[in-house]
Design an enzyme around this catalytic site. Structure first.
Site, PDB file in Angstrom:
ATOM      1  CB  VAL A   1      -2.432 -11.680   8.564  1.00  0.00           C
ATOM      2  CG1 VAL A   1      -3.273 -10.829   9.176  1.00  0.00           C
ATOM      3  CG2 VAL A   1      -1.249 -10.665   7.657  1.00  0.00           C
TER       4      VAL A   1
ATOM      5  CE  LYS B   1      -2.134  -2.828   1.324  1.00  0.00           C
ATOM      6  NZ  LYS B   1      -0.390  -2.434   1.957  1.00  0.00           N
TER       7      LYS B   1
ATOM      8  N   GLY C   1       1.119  -5.891   9.595  1.00  0.00           N
ATOM      9  CA  GLY C   1       2.033  -5.926  10.538  1.00  0.00           C
ATOM     10  C   GLY C   1       0.497  -6.971  11.596  1.00  0.00           C
TER      11      GLY C   1
ATOM     12  N   GLY D   1       7.151  -8.453  10.034  1.00  0.00           N
ATOM     13  CA  GLY D   1       6.033  -8.638  10.005  1.00  0.00           C
ATOM     14  C   GLY D   1       5.303  -7.578   8.690  1.00  0.00           C
TER      15      GLY D   1
ATOM     16  CG  ASP E   1       1.086  -4.045  -0.571  1.00  0.00           C
ATOM     17  OD1 ASP E   1       0.922  -5.326  -0.096  1.00  0.00           O
ATOM     18  OD2 ASP E   1       0.855  -3.486   0.023  1.00  0.00           O
TER      19      ASP E   1
ATOM     20  CD  GLU F   1       2.694  -8.582   0.828  1.00  0.00           C
ATOM     21  OE1 GLU F   1       1.828  -9.629  -0.275  1.00  0.00           O
ATOM     22  OE2 GLU F   1       1.745  -8.141   1.614  1.00  0.00           O
TER      23      GLU F   1
ATOM     24  CB  VAL G   1      -6.956  -1.290   1.647  1.00  0.00           C
ATOM     25  CG1 VAL G   1      -6.945   0.064   1.069  1.00  0.00           C
ATOM     26  CG2 VAL G   1      -7.324  -1.352   0.286  1.00  0.00           C
TER      27      VAL G   1
ATOM     28  NE  ARG H   1       7.649 -24.855   7.812  1.00  0.00           N
ATOM     29  CZ  ARG H   1       7.489 -24.140   7.307  1.00  0.00           C
ATOM     30  NH1 ARG H   1       7.622 -22.947   7.988  1.00  0.00           N
ATOM     31  NH2 ARG H   1       6.335 -24.208   6.294  1.00  0.00           N
TER      32      ARG H   1
ATOM     33  CE  LYS I   1      -1.530  -7.259   0.252  1.00  0.00           C
ATOM     34  NZ  LYS I   1      -0.291  -6.993   1.349  1.00  0.00           N
TER      35      LYS I   1
HETATM   36  N1  HSE Z   1       3.193  -5.987   2.556  1.00  0.00           N
HETATM   37  C1  HSE Z   1       2.086  -4.535   3.498  1.00  0.00           C
HETATM   38  C2  HSE Z   1       2.555  -3.036   3.346  1.00  0.00           C
HETATM   39  C3  HSE Z   1       1.128  -5.505   4.546  1.00  0.00           C
HETATM   40  O1  HSE Z   1       3.800  -3.310   4.174  1.00  0.00           O
HETATM   41  O2  HSE Z   1       1.537  -2.969   4.233  1.00  0.00           O
HETATM   42  C4  HSE Z   1      -0.171  -5.362   4.714  1.00  0.00           C
HETATM   43  O3  HSE Z   1      -0.644  -5.178   3.376  1.00  0.00           O
END
Ligand code: HSE
Length: 439
Positions: free
Chosen positions: A38, A222, A319, A204, A218, A207, A149, A66, A122
């Site tokens: 991100v 949220k 993403g 991407g 996760d 987490e 969120v 890096r 979050k």
């Molecule tokens: N890992 C989280 C998801 C990223 O897949 O929703 C976005 O918050």
């Protein structure tokens, strides 16, 4: 925190502000903490697409050599030390390192120094959002978390501002892009759980520790944020029931299909008579419903209000680029000095309801048996004693499969589990799995 040299901090009022108030917009200097998926997407938008008054001045990351890329303008300073950022003249610090620590301390330090903060974190916002918002208010700066969120879906501002006139009683959604990617790939193309997870990581979405996604942690953070801003309910994240999607197997999709359904990770928070019914769990949803049609990393949030009925928000929830859009939008709102909706939170009016996951809903029950008919009649009998009705018996279409499944009409999961435990003839049922069916 101790390591921070307080003398090096400038409060907003002390700082020589880089604001150019001529005919141009005020310059807003930005520092980014974290140059991962991100962070680099935010930097790319700021470096190549943002208006001139947004000026990236610092990027802070571990092992920074890096991370260096040639598309970042040479005047941007790369550093490994948070103190460099804190003592700089950045107006806005963008926290994108994720996780609770040191992110929480760094946000707190930035606010104490009078610097506004934009974050996608979050966990930190779910745990101490109201406290940090108060701190921002005291220090005359701002804290925005639109990216925390549903990624690029502006659901925080939509609920806080757009639906402020309603009385929301229920928020239900798909809040994790990784889980939605995995489940929609398993359901649509028969991908294995592991292959789909690896692909979600490559894209991407996941987490750093994908168990956060898969186990529902996760989405639960949220959901806690949405419950607070939409339902004005304070809820400790650990009180929200979570069930992992890793329990879902291909055979569940086959049975679900017979019901015109598929499976999604669904997060629900509903206030009813002072109780907050909240859970994050895999659920059967109709194939033709917005949830059933959500594919890949899409997120959906459906708010039910007393006056406005159902309002649905949908878009890419994970993403780099979609999340970066939410971050840059918060920065733009700050730079324009317009209201960022997070400042509208009024923790003093929030309630602290009892939290329960005992929703009344119909259920899908899968069990393994070598005597389907005997098992079903024993199951019907066991449930009848608890006044729970079996809805339909699902056909086992693969002769080699030892699984059978039924649907059970509306009841609470606790009543269903109790009935199954009491009436479970262990010689017939080797194992069962319960998944709620959401309409
Ligand atoms: N890992 C989280 C998801 C990223 O897949 O929703 C976005 O918050």
């Amino acid at each position: 925190l101790d390591s921070i040299n307080a003398k090096s901090l400038h409060t907003k009022s002390e700082r020589t502000c880089s604001i150019d108030r001529g005919k141009h917009k005020a310059v807003c200097k930005i520092a980014i903490l974290g140059f991962g998926t991100v962070g680099s997407a935010v930097a790319r938008i700021l470096a190549e697409h943002a208006p001139d008054h947004l000026r990236l001045i610092h990027i802070c990351n571990r092992d920074v050599n890096r991370k260096k890329v040639d598309w970042i303008p040479p005047q941007v300073q790369w550093t490994e030390r948070f103190n460099d950022v804190l003592s700089s003249d950045a107006d806005v610090i963008v926290e994108l390192i994720g996780g609770l620590q040191p992110a929480e301390d760094w946000i707190r330090c930035a606010l104490l120094a009078g610097k506004s903060v934009v974050t996608a974190n979050k966990q930190v916002i779910a745990d101490c959002g109201p406290e940090l918002l108060n701190l921002a208010k005291q220090r005359n700066c701002r804290l925005a978390f639109g990216a925390a969120v549903a990624g690029g879906v502006p659901v925080i501002s939509a609920i806080q501002d757009g639906l402020a006139g309603d009385e929301i009683s229920k928020i239900c959604g798909i809040l994790n892009g990784t889980c939605n990617y995995i489940l929609s790939e398993m359901g649509d193309s028969g991908a294995t759980f592991t292959t789909a997870l690896v692909e979600a990581q490559k894209r991407g979405y996941a987490e750093a520790d994908p168990r956060e996604d898969i186990d529902g942690l996760d989405a639960r953070a949220k959901l806690a944020i949405l419950a607070r801003i939409g339902l004005h309910a304070k809820v400790c994240t650990t009180r929200i029931f979570c069930r992992a999607i890793s329990a879902i197997e291909p055979v569940d999709f086959e049975f679900a299909k017979q019901l015109g359904c598929t499976i999604r990770q669904v997060s629900t928070a509903e206030l009813n008579k002072g109780v907050l019914f909240a859970a994050v769990q895999p659920a059967l949803v109709a194939l033709s419903s917005p949830f059933g049609l959500a594919r890949g990393s899409q997120n959906i949030v459906v708010c039910t209000g007393k006056f406005g009925g159902e309002t649905t928000f949908q878009g890419l929830g994970a993403g780099g680029n979609p999340t970066a859009v939410a971050v840059v939008s918060d920065i733009l709102a700050m730079a324009a000095n317009t209201n960022v909706s997070s400042n509208g939170v009024s923790p003093s009016h929030d309630i602290s309801p009892r939290v329960s996951n005992d929703f009344v809903t119909s259920h899908y029950v899968r069990f393994s048996t070598s005597h389907t008919m005997r098992a079903v009649s024993a199951l019907v009998k066991a449930l009848e004693t608890s006044k729970i009705n079996v809805g339909s018996v699902l056909a086992n279409r693969s002769r080699s499969s030892k699984f059978s499944a039924v649907t059970v009409q509306a009841c609470t999961p606790s009543a269903l589990q109790k009935a199954l435990k009491q009436g479970r003839p262990s010689d017939i049922f080797q194992f069962y799995r319960i998944i709620p069916i959401l309409n």
